[in-house]
Design a protein around this motif. Structure first.
Motif, PDB file in Angstrom:
ATOM      1  N   UNK A  36       0.842  -1.194   0.000  1.00  0.00           N
ATOM      2  CA  UNK A  36       0.000   0.000   0.000  1.00  0.00           C
ATOM      3  C   UNK A  36       0.879   1.247   0.000  1.00  0.00           C
ATOM      4  N   UNK A  37       0.250   2.369  -0.286  1.00  0.00           N
ATOM      5  CA  UNK A  37       0.978   3.650  -0.236  1.00  0.00           C
ATOM      6  C   UNK A  37       1.541   3.894   1.161  1.00  0.00           C
ATOM      7  N   UNK A  38       0.788   3.495   2.178  1.00  0.00           N
ATOM      8  CA  UNK A  38       1.254   3.672   3.559  1.00  0.00           C
ATOM      9  C   UNK A  38       2.501   2.825   3.806  1.00  0.00           C
ATOM     10  N   UNK A  39       2.477   1.579   3.346  1.00  0.00           N
ATOM     11  CA  UNK A  39       3.642   0.705   3.525  1.00  0.00           C
ATOM     12  C   UNK A  39       4.846   1.249   2.759  1.00  0.00           C
ATOM     13  N   UNK A  40       4.607   1.762   1.567  1.00  0.00           N
ATOM     14  CA  UNK A  40       5.701   2.350   0.776  1.00  0.00           C
ATOM     15  C   UNK A  40       6.290   3.556   1.506  1.00  0.00           C
ATOM     16  N   UNK A  41       5.430   4.414   2.038  1.00  0.00           N
ATOM     17  CA  UNK A  41       5.910   5.593   2.773  1.00  0.00           C
ATOM     18  C   UNK A  41       6.707   5.174   4.006  1.00  0.00           C
ATOM     19  N   UNK A  42       6.208   4.171   4.725  1.00  0.00           N
ATOM     20  CA  UNK A  42       6.918   3.688   5.918  1.00  0.00           C
ATOM     21  C   UNK A  42       8.266   3.091   5.538  1.00  0.00           C
ATOM     22  N   UNK A  92      21.569  -0.122  -3.174  1.00  0.00           N
ATOM     23  CA  UNK A  92      20.457  -0.996  -3.585  1.00  0.00           C
ATOM     24  C   UNK A  92      19.199  -0.694  -2.773  1.00  0.00           C
ATOM     25  N   UNK A  93      19.337  -0.528  -1.463  1.00  0.00           N
ATOM     26  CA  UNK A  93      18.173  -0.245  -0.615  1.00  0.00           C
ATOM     27  C   UNK A  93      17.568   1.110  -0.964  1.00  0.00           C
ATOM     28  N   UNK A  94      18.406   2.116  -1.182  1.00  0.00           N
ATOM     29  CA  UNK A  94      17.911   3.438  -1.552  1.00  0.00           C
ATOM     30  C   UNK A  94      17.218   3.390  -2.909  1.00  0.00           C
ATOM     31  N   UNK A  95      17.813   2.686  -3.861  1.00  0.00           N
ATOM     32  CA  UNK A  95      17.206   2.556  -5.190  1.00  0.00           C
ATOM     33  C   UNK A  95      15.860   1.850  -5.124  1.00  0.00           C
ATOM     34  N   UNK A  96      15.778   0.801  -4.323  1.00  0.00           N
ATOM     35  CA  UNK A  96      14.522   0.074  -4.169  1.00  0.00           C
ATOM     36  C   UNK A  96      13.434   0.994  -3.615  1.00  0.00           C
ATOM     37  N   UNK A  97      13.747   1.718  -2.564  1.00  0.00           N
ATOM     38  CA  UNK A  97      12.765   2.615  -1.951  1.00  0.00           C
ATOM     39  C   UNK A  97      12.320   3.692  -2.936  1.00  0.00           C
ATOM     40  N   UNK A  98      13.255   4.241  -3.685  1.00  0.00           N
ATOM     41  CA  UNK A  98      12.909   5.266  -4.672  1.00  0.00           C
ATOM     42  C   UNK A  98      12.088   4.685  -5.824  1.00  0.00           C
ATOM     43  N   UNK A  99      12.447   3.498  -6.263  1.00  0.00           N
ATOM     44  CA  UNK A  99      11.772   2.878  -7.399  1.00  0.00           C
ATOM     45  C   UNK A  99      10.317   2.555  -7.080  1.00  0.00           C
ATOM     46  N   UNK A 100      10.055   1.982  -5.923  1.00  0.00           N
ATOM     47  CA  UNK A 100       8.661   1.615  -5.647  1.00  0.00           C
ATOM     48  C   UNK A 100       7.807   2.844  -5.364  1.00  0.00           C
ATOM     49  N   UNK A 101       8.419   3.927  -4.932  1.00  0.00           N
ATOM     50  CA  UNK A 101       7.642   5.150  -4.712  1.00  0.00           C
ATOM     51  C   UNK A 101       7.340   5.838  -6.044  1.00  0.00           C
ATOM     52  N   UNK A 115      13.781  -7.729  -6.525  1.00  0.00           N
ATOM     53  CA  UNK A 115      14.541  -6.637  -5.914  1.00  0.00           C
ATOM     54  C   UNK A 115      14.486  -6.705  -4.393  1.00  0.00           C
ATOM     55  N   UNK A 116      13.305  -6.960  -3.845  1.00  0.00           N
ATOM     56  CA  UNK A 116      13.175  -7.064  -2.390  1.00  0.00           C
ATOM     57  C   UNK A 116      14.074  -8.166  -1.843  1.00  0.00           C
ATOM     58  N   UNK A 117      14.005  -9.323  -2.458  1.00  0.00           N
ATOM     59  CA  UNK A 117      14.794 -10.462  -1.970  1.00  0.00           C
ATOM     60  C   UNK A 117      16.290 -10.216  -2.116  1.00  0.00           C
ATOM     61  N   UNK A 118      16.695  -9.555  -3.185  1.00  0.00           N
ATOM     62  CA  UNK A 118      18.120  -9.241  -3.357  1.00  0.00           C
ATOM     63  C   UNK A 118      18.603  -8.320  -2.242  1.00  0.00           C
TER      64      UNK A 118
END
Length: 161
Positions: A36-42, A92-101, A115-118
């Protein structure tokens, strides 16, 4: 000597990484249902808190713990590799967070799961490697209490291997 109090910053850091890994794994396990958008924001807040974007890489605590041993070529190679691994995992973690947002609706569940599992597998591996480095580089400098703390915080995945 390296006492348990000397390990507190690293243990806290590893605990924060583990918490992120739990969140990432929970999102991956829920796929194909997208977060959800909330989970992505968190998630983005957690990633920014753990891995703030800075021009300089953060201090690497193992270098400070092994100031004496760090001049040995083999130890320097190991410590430099672990530091570089941290930097790569951070990106990788920063890219993942930016990509899903940014592309929340455009990312397919398979790509997101990969990506999450990596990211969470990479961080868990880094925790295990750093813990093993502490146990192996200068075992004679670890107090019994420090060794006990490290073994207690050894990732379950590494202990089962």
């Amino acid at each position: 000597m390296i006492d348990e109090i000397d390990l507190v910053p690293l243990i806290v850091e590893h605990s924060r990484w583990r918490q992120l890994c739990v969140r990432l794994e929970r999102i991956a396990d829920a796929l194909p249902a997208m977060p959800t958008r909330i989970e992505i924001a968190a998630l983005r807040c957690q990633v920014r808190d753990i891995f703030p974007a800075t021009a300089e890489p953060p201090a690497f605590s193992l270098h400070a713990l092994f100031q004496n041993e760090g001049s040995q070529p083999q130890v320097k190679t190991v410590l430099d590799g672990l530091r570089e691994r941290r930097f790569s995992r951070t990106v990788e973690a920063q890219d993942l967070a930016d990509m899903i947002a940014a592309d929340h609706k455009r990312v397919c569940a398979d790509t997101l799961g990969y990506m999450l599992r990596a990211v969470f597998a990479g961080w868990r591996e880094s925790i295990a490697l750093e813990t093993l480095a502490l146990l192996l580089i200068a075992p004679q400098r670890l107090t019994a209490a420090a060794r006990a703390v490290l073994l207690q915080h050894m990732p379950a995945e590494a202990a089962d291997s």
